[in-house]
Design an enzyme around this catalytic site. Sequence first.
Site, mmCIF file in Angstrom:
data_model
loop_
_atom_site.group_PDB
_atom_site.id
_atom_site.type_symbol
_atom_site.label_atom_id
_atom_site.label_comp_id
_atom_site.label_asym_id
_atom_site.label_seq_id
_atom_site.Cartn_x
_atom_site.Cartn_y
_atom_site.Cartn_z
ATOM 1 C CG ASP A 67 14.480 6.656 -3.173
ATOM 2 O OD1 ASP A 67 14.259 6.288 -2.255
ATOM 3 O OD2 ASP A 67 13.611 7.171 -3.911
ATOM 4 C CB VAL A 112 15.646 5.783 11.875
ATOM 5 C CG1 VAL A 112 17.029 6.416 12.089
ATOM 6 C CG2 VAL A 112 15.968 5.295 10.421
ATOM 7 N N GLY A 151 11.835 7.573 13.329
ATOM 8 C CA GLY A 151 10.964 7.374 12.162
ATOM 9 C C GLY A 151 11.184 5.957 11.723
#
Length: 667
Positions: free
Chosen positions: A468, A357, A350
């Site tokens: 986050d 990654v 991804g």
Amino acid sequence: MVSSRLIRLFFPCTHLLVLIINVNFTQAQLGPPQIPSASCFNDKGNYTAGSTYQTNLDRLLSTLFDASNGYGFYNSSLGENNDRVYAIGLCRGDITREACGTCLSDTANGLTNNCPNQKETIGWLPECMLRYSNRFIYGIMEISPAYYAWNVNNVSTGLDAFNQEVSRLFNGLGGKAATGGDLRKFASGNATIPSANITIYALAQCTPDLSEKSCIDCIEYALGGLGSCCNGSIGVRAVTPSCSLRYEHIPFVGDTNETPPASPPLAPPPANTTIPGGKKSNTSRTVIITVVTTVVSLVLIISICIYLRVKKIKAKLGEADEILDTEALQFDLGSIRTATNNFSEANKLGRGGFGTVYRGRLLNQEDIAVKRLSRDSAQGDVEFKNEVTLVAKLQHRNLVRLIGFCLEGNERLLIYEFVPNASLDHFIFDPIKRAHLDWDSRCKIILGIGRGLLYLHEDSRLRIIHRDMKASNVLLDAEMQPKIADFGMARLFDLDQTQGDTSRIVGTYGYMAPEYVMRGHFSVKSDVYSFGVLVLEIITGQKNSSFRHGGNVEDLLSYAWKSWKEDTASNVIDPMLKSGSIPEIMRCVHIGLLCVQQNIADRPTMAAAILMLTSNSVDLPVPSQPAFFMDGGIESSSDTSLAWEDKSGVTRLDLSKSNSVKYLLHG
């Protein structure tokens, strides 16, 4: 005179030295920097000559001054979509309507001439301000850009008393201006400082579209900048897009019904004393002052450069030590290329905001996930240092484990344990995979995320705010145990620190706490807010920004709150959940609502939230309305994207996106 060769021999900052001395001489001769009558924003976009945007801009500026509220405030917009132009004009609160119109017309001509084809500009004249933009600018406090101009003469005695009185005066004027109402936010006054033998005359003003609190915050910001630019000056003018302040040692504010006196120049007042010795003495005095100023400036600049140089070296050594502490975790680039088949597309798992990654396998047959940070991302360096220095020191079953890192040439790689079931959002928001998540699995995921956050906040030897937390940053292992990932935005706190502030707002809208979005304040309670959003998403199986019920798009927090109040909270449960205790699920909905409350103090800590989740004997307090509450449906999913980050790092909310939605923004 000190030779440049001698300076270079003992001091390597000569280029900086010459630059600063030249600036000092220029200011001594010409006075302080002036406030620009036209400030162009080249990074905000351009329009082409003859375009619809230019037509709208020209028409808006030609009619803007017919739309006054009667107190010198003008605001209007014209056009549709990307060609819409917004404008604000504001005159000083004490000038006449005729003088205001002239000032704003002059400013408009200056902006269009000096900033041709710029979609966003702002300019100030002594008696007015005008700005226009292609984005919504009403009701939003903006403090950038900020400019200061000052009289080069300072008070000669009683500096501390002078500064205290200036601060006291503007604190009073700021409060008075802020409560002026929606038509005019303007206040003026004066104060005498006997120890400095001076009386100062001052004004403070905000654009009337600001809230009372935003007006006070803006004036406090402008006031806070005086100490670094013009400490002790007998005359200062400070401006921002949303507010301005000014003081002088002579009266300059006129009656609101009369034409005010001409604004005094921001320059030294004319000399009114006779110097013995005539012209020759005056020349000698000038030479002495120049020499002394040069020597003092030279010594001061050398000291500053040495201090900055030493500080920089220490900072580099500190960063190097942090990396060296994790040297045992360093991999060579060749082994990672081999493990990922040279970062092949087939191995790509991804892509995130700061890189891609890849899956890989080391020679010892261990599976890994490799985050390859973008080479051209300035934020990638920050993320790399965060994740290496923070994650390497953290050990918890609900945190993704950092195996190592690689730093060679332009490559910055982070090597993590491979988590086979990808991220939570691939399961919880997928209508097929979600059916395999029964209540026991979802409850285990909620508890695991909570325990991971509790470890970060309280149980590790560091105190870390993730900043986050969202479904895509929670990974699921083979046993569907959650692991918190992506610490690129994390902030390290001292153990006794409770809150931090930032001007760079980062994160994902919908998961960010209101105090963080609006004011840049973050704390452990910011992560608690994000956790509450995640709890409700896991229970409903839908995203917070696009929750659907009965064919209508709703805001998840608002719908959950209304359902809880109306005792119909079972409506928020995912229909695919065929098992599980309804009271237990309802208790989780209740806890989720407690975590997303507007008041920071009302939200539980992660320790309290875990206790509530694991013990039914703990009584739950009654939650209050969520901070961001939408009373009604949403016409389209695009209307929920109301937050963005501009290059100054300030996140703003656009309340004009949907007229069918009523936003109640508390705080």
